[in-house]
Structures are given as structure tokens and as C-alpha cells.
Design a protein around this motif. Structure first.
Motif, PDB file in Angstrom:
ATOM      1  N   THR A 287      -6.558  -4.423  -2.309  1.00  0.00           N
ATOM      2  CA  THR A 287      -6.943  -5.450  -3.421  1.00  0.00           C
ATOM      3  C   THR A 287      -5.892  -5.011  -4.462  1.00  0.00           C
ATOM      4  OG1 THR A 287      -8.620  -4.243  -4.660  1.00  0.00           O
ATOM      5  CG2 THR A 287      -9.326  -5.366  -2.359  1.00  0.00           C
ATOM      6  N   PRO A 288      -5.793  -5.930  -5.509  1.00  0.00           N
ATOM      7  CA  PRO A 288      -5.052  -5.622  -6.659  1.00  0.00           C
ATOM      8  C   PRO A 288      -5.662  -4.598  -7.692  1.00  0.00           C
ATOM      9  CG  PRO A 288      -5.434  -8.076  -6.209  1.00  0.00           C
ATOM     10  CD  PRO A 288      -6.322  -7.471  -5.403  1.00  0.00           C
ATOM     11  N   ALA A 289      -6.894  -4.038  -7.150  1.00  0.00           N
ATOM     12  CA  ALA A 289      -7.494  -3.190  -8.318  1.00  0.00           C
ATOM     13  C   ALA A 289      -6.743  -2.234  -8.564  1.00  0.00           C
ATOM     14  CB  ALA A 289      -8.760  -2.742  -7.724  1.00  0.00           C
TER      15      ALA A 289
ATOM     16  N   SER B 179       4.362  -4.427  -6.047  1.00  0.00           N
ATOM     17  CA  SER B 179       3.462  -4.312  -4.754  1.00  0.00           C
ATOM     18  C   SER B 179       2.098  -4.916  -5.493  1.00  0.00           C
ATOM     19  CB  SER B 179       3.352  -2.754  -4.783  1.00  0.00           C
ATOM     20  OG  SER B 179       2.672  -2.060  -5.591  1.00  0.00           O
ATOM     21  N   ALA B 180       1.931  -5.052  -6.737  1.00  0.00           N
ATOM     22  CA  ALA B 180       0.822  -5.564  -7.478  1.00  0.00           C
ATOM     23  C   ALA B 180       0.769  -7.187  -6.995  1.00  0.00           C
ATOM     24  CB  ALA B 180       0.645  -5.135  -8.936  1.00  0.00           C
ATOM     25  N   ALA B 181       1.801  -7.634  -7.274  1.00  0.00           N
ATOM     26  CA  ALA B 181       1.989  -9.235  -7.211  1.00  0.00           C
ATOM     27  C   ALA B 181       1.781  -9.361  -5.633  1.00  0.00           C
ATOM     28  CB  ALA B 181       3.509  -9.785  -7.629  1.00  0.00           C
ATOM     29  N   ILE B 182       2.533  -8.600  -4.765  1.00  0.00           N
ATOM     30  CA  ILE B 182       2.226  -8.775  -3.339  1.00  0.00           C
ATOM     31  C   ILE B 182       0.805  -8.863  -2.960  1.00  0.00           C
ATOM     32  CG2 ILE B 182       3.025  -7.918  -0.993  1.00  0.00           C
ATOM     33  CD1 ILE B 182       5.476  -7.059  -2.350  1.00  0.00           C
ATOM     34  N   LYS B 183       0.085  -7.898  -3.251  1.00  0.00           N
ATOM     35  CA  LYS B 183      -1.127  -7.680  -3.033  1.00  0.00           C
ATOM     36  C   LYS B 183      -2.167  -8.650  -3.285  1.00  0.00           C
ATOM     37  CE  LYS B 183      -1.747  -2.404  -3.643  1.00  0.00           C
ATOM     38  NZ  LYS B 183      -2.360  -1.528  -4.594  1.00  0.00           N
TER      39      LYS B 183
ATOM     40  N   LEU C  33       0.840  -1.161   0.035  1.00  0.00           N
ATOM     41  CA  LEU C  33      -0.026  -0.001   0.023  1.00  0.00           C
ATOM     42  C   LEU C  33       0.662   1.283  -0.221  1.00  0.00           C
ATOM     43  CD1 LEU C  33      -3.025  -0.447   2.412  1.00  0.00           C
ATOM     44  CD2 LEU C  33      -2.965   0.220  -0.066  1.00  0.00           C
ATOM     45  N   LEU C  34       2.038   1.212   0.674  1.00  0.00           N
ATOM     46  CA  LEU C  34       2.821   2.252   0.660  1.00  0.00           C
ATOM     47  C   LEU C  34       4.196   1.860   0.038  1.00  0.00           C
ATOM     48  CD1 LEU C  34       2.563   3.670   4.491  1.00  0.00           C
ATOM     49  CD2 LEU C  34       1.551   4.579   2.279  1.00  0.00           C
ATOM     50  N   THR C  35       4.917   2.874  -0.687  1.00  0.00           N
ATOM     51  CA  THR C  35       6.140   2.554  -1.188  1.00  0.00           C
ATOM     52  C   THR C  35       7.303   3.025  -0.312  1.00  0.00           C
ATOM     53  OG1 THR C  35       5.019   3.251  -3.305  1.00  0.00           O
ATOM     54  CG2 THR C  35       7.409   2.771  -3.229  1.00  0.00           C
ATOM     55  N   PRO C  36       8.168   2.328   0.064  1.00  0.00           N
ATOM     56  CA  PRO C  36       9.117   2.676   0.860  1.00  0.00           C
ATOM     57  C   PRO C  36      10.093   3.810   0.495  1.00  0.00           C
ATOM     58  CG  PRO C  36       9.069   0.301   1.169  1.00  0.00           C
ATOM     59  CD  PRO C  36       8.303   0.748  -0.268  1.00  0.00           C
ATOM     60  N   ASP C  37      10.645   4.621   1.401  1.00  0.00           N
ATOM     61  CA  ASP C  37      11.434   5.680   0.610  1.00  0.00           C
ATOM     62  C   ASP C  37      13.034   5.126   0.691  1.00  0.00           C
ATOM     63  OD1 ASP C  37       9.430   7.624   0.270  1.00  0.00           O
ATOM     64  OD2 ASP C  37       9.613   8.320   2.610  1.00  0.00           O
TER      65      ASP C  37
ATOM     66  N   HIS D  38     -18.629 -11.403  -1.730  1.00  0.00           N
ATOM     67  CA  HIS D  38     -18.561 -11.557  -2.983  1.00  0.00           C
ATOM     68  C   HIS D  38     -17.621 -10.479  -3.781  1.00  0.00           C
ATOM     69  CE1 HIS D  38     -21.086 -14.858  -4.298  1.00  0.00           C
ATOM     70  NE2 HIS D  38     -21.922 -14.610  -3.350  1.00  0.00           N
ATOM     71  N   PHE D  39     -17.663  -9.257  -3.390  1.00  0.00           N
ATOM     72  CA  PHE D  39     -17.115  -8.202  -3.849  1.00  0.00           C
ATOM     73  C   PHE D  39     -15.435  -8.661  -3.741  1.00  0.00           C
ATOM     74  CE2 PHE D  39     -14.638  -4.262  -3.020  1.00  0.00           C
ATOM     75  CZ  PHE D  39     -15.033  -3.630  -4.531  1.00  0.00           C
ATOM     76  N   VAL D  40     -14.911  -8.804  -2.387  1.00  0.00           N
ATOM     77  CA  VAL D  40     -13.810  -9.092  -2.102  1.00  0.00           C
ATOM     78  C   VAL D  40     -13.196 -10.240  -3.092  1.00  0.00           C
ATOM     79  CG1 VAL D  40     -11.957  -9.751  -0.532  1.00  0.00           C
ATOM     80  CG2 VAL D  40     -13.701  -8.169   0.230  1.00  0.00           C
ATOM     81  N   GLY D  41     -13.968 -11.393  -3.163  1.00  0.00           N
ATOM     82  CA  GLY D  41     -13.768 -12.378  -4.122  1.00  0.00           C
ATOM     83  C   GLY D  41     -13.456 -12.057  -5.618  1.00  0.00           C
ATOM     84  N   ARG D  42     -14.358 -11.016  -5.940  1.00  0.00           N
ATOM     85  CA  ARG D  42     -14.186 -10.406  -7.352  1.00  0.00           C
ATOM     86  C   ARG D  42     -12.940  -9.637  -7.615  1.00  0.00           C
ATOM     87  NH1 ARG D  42     -20.123  -9.708  -7.154  1.00  0.00           N
ATOM     88  NH2 ARG D  42     -20.768 -10.884  -8.736  1.00  0.00           N
TER      89      ARG D  42
END
Lengths: 310, 373
Positions: B216-218, A75-79, A56-60, A102-106
Motif C-alpha cells: 500500500t502507499p503507506a 514506487s510510491a506512485a506505482i503502489k 515493493l523491491l527496487t531493481p538492481d 475498510h482498512f485497505v480502503g483507508r
């Protein structure tokens, strides 16, 4: 130990907001299946550290890997592989329990979403209340729902930010049972908490203050490493004497525990001698005590300097 | 009953002042709104608009026509832009670039001198009856005075009367609803689209659900567009409702292509949604998003030509108005419904909305950060 076996392996992570350094040189290694407790006073950088670890945050500054992915660039792969439970309930109040799942699943593109949601509802025991709005749940249920939603995409790593704040003791106990089941199944858990009983349920601990990691290891190791000796002082009117006790040169810390005072210091011989004189003078009694995690953490925090108060 | 305590009461008063001072945007509104209203109502708005852009069509210029044009210019109501061809004049009128086209017949000078009856044709864009009323009255008066046959000593004294044929185009009966109802389309869309999307994102932020969404990956693209599409549909439903009312309750003429109308509506909706999303990524809470919407909505109402004639405003106000998408949308919707204008003719009012969208989108994407830092 091979570095690649660590689920989290970061070095010197740093985060600044404006000119304030919130996390300063955090290094952390978590093994697979480990339950790692993250402790420290409010504002010590626990939440910021967790946010850096989940992308969520990029380290400095600093470097490292989380689940084998670079914390600075991937970060996308980590999420996709991390389950993050925020400090505050952050599911949608105006969606029902079922709709939230359902939302989180989607969002995570969960395969076989229907079955996963059904299983989660079953696991929660909320099948009958599936249409209830999440906002109307009590604190304990919200917490269980939040955990269930974190697990929807079967993450290998759970990052839990003060998950049990404001939850009753029974719900807390159930929650920790669940955490240990997950850990046994091979899921790694990093959990921040202020509760010492929860800290003692963790395999290993890290203690943070003012953005810096002050100690890390098993609870007993951390206690031993500080070389603190502690005495329990009790007797009539002992509560009124804590200030006087603090004045003794060898006393570094006095804490109230019910009708007792825990008095700690690093110089064991001098502490015992001074206390013996004090106890005799005031008609009290003293018993040797094992320094608790809390005694040690208090001591650690006193020793750390607040960079803002220099 | 508890007695009223002055110190308690003062405590509340002081707390309220402190909080007010901290809330910069509210403070800005307290000062900004009266100033904005004063400037707009005091200086920009003119219910008897003057300096209306006018095109002149003269086949053979002569002293009589020149004198008439000069008199028009001197009246203060007309800004004569110059001579143009008949085609150019028609296009300019349809685009709303000029309010009037004054056409002199080919043999105007000769016929006038020979005492034959002559006529000057004045076409007025009457889509907004308010904009043309005063000027048309002045025009009649001008003609009567300049060409009066019975006044001695006048070089231009005509033997035969000069007829002024005033043609109110697009809204000959001067029905206000023909102008207001299509305009309402734009006003309703501006308010609801900007406000609803403005709140959509700040609500997530305020409730803390934004953090969950970001974990989330969104991607930002998925989040923004996914949030916009429902509002596009809502906007289209609103437009349809207003159009139904316009057609069957207010009997507004619908001369142009309805498909083209929905096309420009879509462009306009997107412009407003993008602005709303940008507001919501700047605003820290829902209240701020609402305040920003209001700051935008007020000049949109007053400077776009919805409430008051656009051409009647001073140039600086027209320049500000030209930045607002509503100004151009009003030209488009009135052009399509009342003037049956097509895409090519309307292009000069389409691209400014697209440009607005692009600029705002660039700002919005810069402020909308995927991570929380």
C-alpha cells in the motif's frame, strides 16, 4: 506500436540477493487490458519480478515504466495504481471481512469508502458474513476476499501471484471468469500460475526459468517457435518403457499422460523413424500429437542452464 | 500399544539439537543468560553498598573536621567528593548525585576546642532505605570513636560530646514501598512497552501481512507512528493504575507536580516504544523479539537501581546502568514523587533518555526498510 501504450514496459530488470541473481535481464511489455500469464518453475524469479513491478523491491539494474511511472524511482506512485495479490493470504486474520476492506480502503485513500466496501461485500456475496473474521474463511473465500481488497482502489493493473494455489476447481473457474470480466473492462492483469489450463486462458504468456525470460508470446506462437514434434505412445506395459524411450538419440523428452507417453524431439524425421522401430519392436502404437504448452515448457526448462549447477 | 523405539526417540533428540544449533539467538540465550546473571549478581550487585558519593559542607576547615572526613573516607562506605557550598550540596542530593551531605557548623573547630557542645549534620538520601542503612550505622560508630572524651592521648578528645544529627531525607521512616512502588512504574513500562511493540511488527512479518502493508502507499513514518500511538495510551493507562495504587494503597507521598510526572512518563514510554520497534525490525519472528526484550529487561531490572542500590555497584556497572533509560527514569520518578524536584533540577536525568531515544530511532529507521529487499 507506440511504447507509451504499454501498461508495463520494462527492460533488463535485474535483482540480486547477496551473490545470487534471482532475476536476470527481464524485459516485459503488457498492453492495456491484456491477461498475461507468468509461468516458470518454483524459484524462477516470478514473485521477485512481480514485487519489482509493484514497487515493493527496487531493481538492481534495468529500467522501465509501470503505468507510466519509473520502476526505479516512482514506487510510491506505482503502489497507488496497482492491485497486488500476494502468493500467501496476507489480509489480517483477526480483522473481520468488513474491517479488512475498510482498512485497505483507508490505506489507499479510497473516496466513498463506505459505498465501495458495500459494493465489494455485495459482489462477494458476503454481506451477511461481513463480521466474520477473515482467518476463519476457507481457501476459496480467502482468495475472493483478497481479490476484492486488491480492487478497492480501482487499480488499472492487477499483479496476481499464484492466486489460485490451493483453491478448488469450481472456485478457480469462477476466479478466471472474474479475471476476464476485469480484462474486458480495460484492467491489465499479470498473473503467475503453475496450471496449464490457466495458462491457456491467458492472452499471452511469458516463461521464466532461473531468473531469465525464455519465451514470450501467444501460447500457440511459443509452441510453434520451439519446433517440437510430439508423439503419443500407448500400449501394454508402456509405463515401464519410458526409460528405454529416453535412450533413443532423437528423443529429448518423455512425459507420462495417463496411460500414454508423450515423446518429443526437435528432429521430426529422425524421431518418427526411431519411434516407429521402437513401437514395432515392443508391440505398441504411436499417434501424432500436438505438443502441449507443458511439453514445450518442459523442453524450455531442460534447455536452460541452472547458473548454480554449472 | 506401540513399543518405545530407541531409534525413533533418538531421531527426535537429534532433530531437536539440530534446530537448536540453527536458532542462534536461543543458543545465545542458553549461554548468555547464565553468564549475564553470574556477572550481575556476582560482581555488580551489592546489598551492603559502599563508596557512596558524599558531599561535605565546611565553612572553616580545621583539623577536627579534616580528621572526621578522613575517617569517613577510610571506612570505605563514603567517597568524599570534596567541599561544596550549601546550595550545591542540596542540589546534588535532590538530583541523586550524592547519597550524603555532611555539614560542619561554622565554628566547629573553635567550639570543639573550647569544649562547647557541637553537632555535625548528616543528611542522607533515604529514598532507597537499603542504600543508606549500613553507612549510617558506620557513621554513628565513627563519631563515637573519634570524638570519645574519655579515651586518653587523643588530640581530638572533646570536652563536650559531639552530636551526630542524621537526617534521613525524603523517606524518614525508611519505608521500602516508597522506593519500590514508584520504581515499579518504570519496570512495568519497560517490560510491556518494549515487548508489545516488539511483537507488533514481527507479527505482521510472520503472518505475511507485512507484504500487504508494504504494497500500500503507506510510508514507514505512518506505519511506525500509527503502530506506536495505541501503546502510548496503554502505557499511560498503566501508569495511572500504578499511581492510584501508590496513592491509596501504599500511601506513597506525591510531593511534586503530577503533570511533570506524566511528562517524563511520556518521554520514557517513547524511549521504550522506539526500542521495541527497533527490536521488531531486527528480529525475524515473534520469539526473537521476545528474547531480545528479555536480554534488555534483565540488566534494566538489576543495574538501574530498581532492585539494588545504584550507588552500591562498581563503577563499570554504574556506567552500563547509565546507558539504560530505566536508571534515569527511576531518578526522575523518585525525584518528583518523594523530593518534589522540578524540571531544571531533573534535566540531568532527562537528556540521557532523549539521547537514548534518538540513537535507537536512528538504528531503527536504518533497519526498517520500506521495500522488502
Amino acid at each position: 506500436m507506440n511504447r507509451s501504450e504499454n501498461v508495463i514496459d520494462v527492460h533488463g530488470l535485474q535483482k540480486r540477493f547477496g551473490d545470487k541473481t534471482v532475476v536476470d535481464g527481464l524485459s516485459l511489455q503488457l498492453r492495456e487490458g491484456e491477461i498475461h500469464g507468468f509461468l516458470g518453475p518454483n524459484g524462477s524469479g516470478k514473485t521477485t519480478s512481480i514485487r519489482m513491478l509493484c514497487g515493493l523491491l527496487t531493481p538492481d539494474g534495468g529500467s522501465g515504466r509501470c503505468l507510466g511511472h519509473d520502476v526505479l524511482r516512482e514506487s510510491a506512485a506505482i503502489k497507488r495504481e496497482v492491485g497486488y495479490m500476494t502468493q500467501r493470504f496476507s489480509l489480517w486474520d483477526d480483522l473481520s471481512i468488513e474491517e479488512n476492506l475498510h482498512f485497505v480502503g483507508r490505506m489507499f485513500g479510497v473516496v466513498g469508502r463506505r459505498q465501495r466496501v458495500e459494493r465489494a461485500l455485495e459482489g462477494l456475496g458476503l454481506g451477511g458474513r461481513r463480521r466474520q473474521l477473515a482467518g476463519t474463511l476457507s481457501g476459496g473465500w480467502k482468495q475472493r476476499l483478497a481479490l476484492a481488497s486488491c480492487l478497492m482502489h480501482e487499480p488499472r493493473l492487477l499483479l496476481l501471484d499464484e492466486p489460485t494455489a490451493g483453491v478448488d476447481p469450481k472456485a478457480r473457474r469462477d476466479f478466471w471468469e472474474e479475471i476476464h470480466r476485469l480484462s474486458a473492462a480495460g484492467i491489465t492483469v499479470l498473473v503467475s500460475t503453475h496450471y496449464m489450463d490457466e495458462a491457456e486462458r491467458c492472452h499471452r504468456l511469458s516463461y521464466l526459468a532461473y531468473g531469465r525470460l525464455l519465451a514470450t508470446g501467444r501460447g500457440a506462437e511459443i509452441v510453434a517457435a520451439q519446433g517440437l514434434s510430439t508423439w503419443a505412445v500407448s500400449g501394454d506395459g508402456v509405463e515401464r518403457l519410458s526409460e528405454a524411450l529416453r535412450q533413443l538419440p532423437a528423443v529429448e523428452q518423455v512425459a507420462s499422460f495417463g496411460t500414454q507417453l508423450h515423446v518429443s524431439g526437435r528432429d521430426a524425421t529422425r524421431l518418427q523413424a526411431e519411434l516407429a522401430r521402437f513401437v514395432a519392436a515392443h508391440g505398441l502404437r504411436m499417434d501424432a500429437a500436438r505438443p502441449s504448452l507443458e511439453d514445450v515448457f518442459m523442453h524450455l526448462m531442460q534447455g536452460a542452464r541452472d547458473p548454480l549447477e554449472r | 500399544m506401540t513399543r518405545i523405539s530407541l531409534s525413533r526417540w533418538l531421531g527426535i533428540l537429534i532433530k531437536e539439537f539440530i534446530q537448536l544449533r540453527r536458532d542462534r539467538l536461543t543458543f545465545g540465550m542458553i549461554v548468555g543468560i547464565p553468564i549475564l546473571q553470574l556477572v550481575l549478581f556476582g560482581f555488580a550487585i551489592n546489598s551492603d553498598p559502599k563508596h557512596l558519593p558524599t558531599a561535605v559542607v565546611i565553612a572553616e576547615p580545621g583539623p577536627a573536621a579534616r580528621a572526621f572526613v578522613a575517617a569517613m573516607q577510610n571506612s570505605g562506605y563514603f567517597d568524599v567528593l570534596g567541599r561544596v557550598s550549601e546550595d550545591q550540596a542540596a542540589r546534588a542530593l535532590a538530583r541523586g548525585e550524592v547519597q550524603f551531605v555532611v555539614s560542619f557548623p561554622p565554628d566547629f573547630q573553635r567550639d570543639l576546642v573550647r569544649g562547647r557542645p557541637v553537632a555535625i549534620a548528616v543528611e542522607a538520601d533515604a529514598t532507597d532505605p537499603q542504600a543508606t542503612g549500613g553507612a549510617v550505622a558506620v557513621l554513628n560508630h565513627l563519631g563515637a570513636e573519634l570524638f570519645a572524651p574519655d579515651l586518653p592521648g587523643r588530640r581530638l578528645a572533646a570536652m563536650a560530646p559531639v552530636e551526630l544529627r542524621v537526617l534521613r531525607r525524603y523517606n524518614p521512616e525508611g519505608i521500602t514501598a516508597y522506593n519500590i512502588v514508584p520504581g515499579l512504574l518504570g519496570v512495568i513500562l519497560t517490560l510491556t512497552m518494549v515487548l508489545m511493540t516488539g511483537l507488533a511488527m514481527t507479527r505482521e512479518r510472520e503472518r505475511g501481512t507485512f507484504e500487504n502493508l508494504m504494497a500500500t502507499p503507506a510510508t514507514p513514518f505512518e506505519v511506525i507512528t500509527g503502530k506506536l500511538v495505541p501503546y502510548v495510551l496503554i502505557g499511560l493507562v498503566q501508569v495511572t493504575l500504578v499511581l492510584i495504587a501508590a496513592r491509596w494503597i501504599f500511601h506513597v507521598p506525591m510531593l511534586g507536580s503530577i503533570a511533570l510526572l506524566y511528562g517524563v512518563v511520556l518521554i520514557f514510554i517513547v524511549a521504550n516504544l522506539v526500542l521495541g520497534i527497533t527490536f521488531s525490525s531486527i528480529a525475524r519472528n515473534q520469539l526473537q523479539a521476545m528474547q531480545m526484550t528479555f536480554f534488555f529487561f534483565l540488566p534494566s531490572m538489576l543495574l538501574s537501581g530498581f532492585m539494588f542500590p545504584f550507588r552500591g555497584m562498581p563503577e563499570w556497572a554504574q556506567a552500563v546502568g547509565s546507558l539504560l533509560p530505566l536508571t534515569h527514569f527511576l531518578v526522575l520518578v523518585r525525584g518528583i514523587l518523594l523530593k518534589a524536584s522540578g524540571t531544571v533540577l531533573l534535566w540531568p536525568s532527562i537528556w540521557p533518555i532523549l539521547l537514548f531515544t534518538c540513537v535507537v530511532l536512528a538504528v531503527g529507521l536504518r533497519t526498517f526498510r520500506r521495500t522488502l529487499d
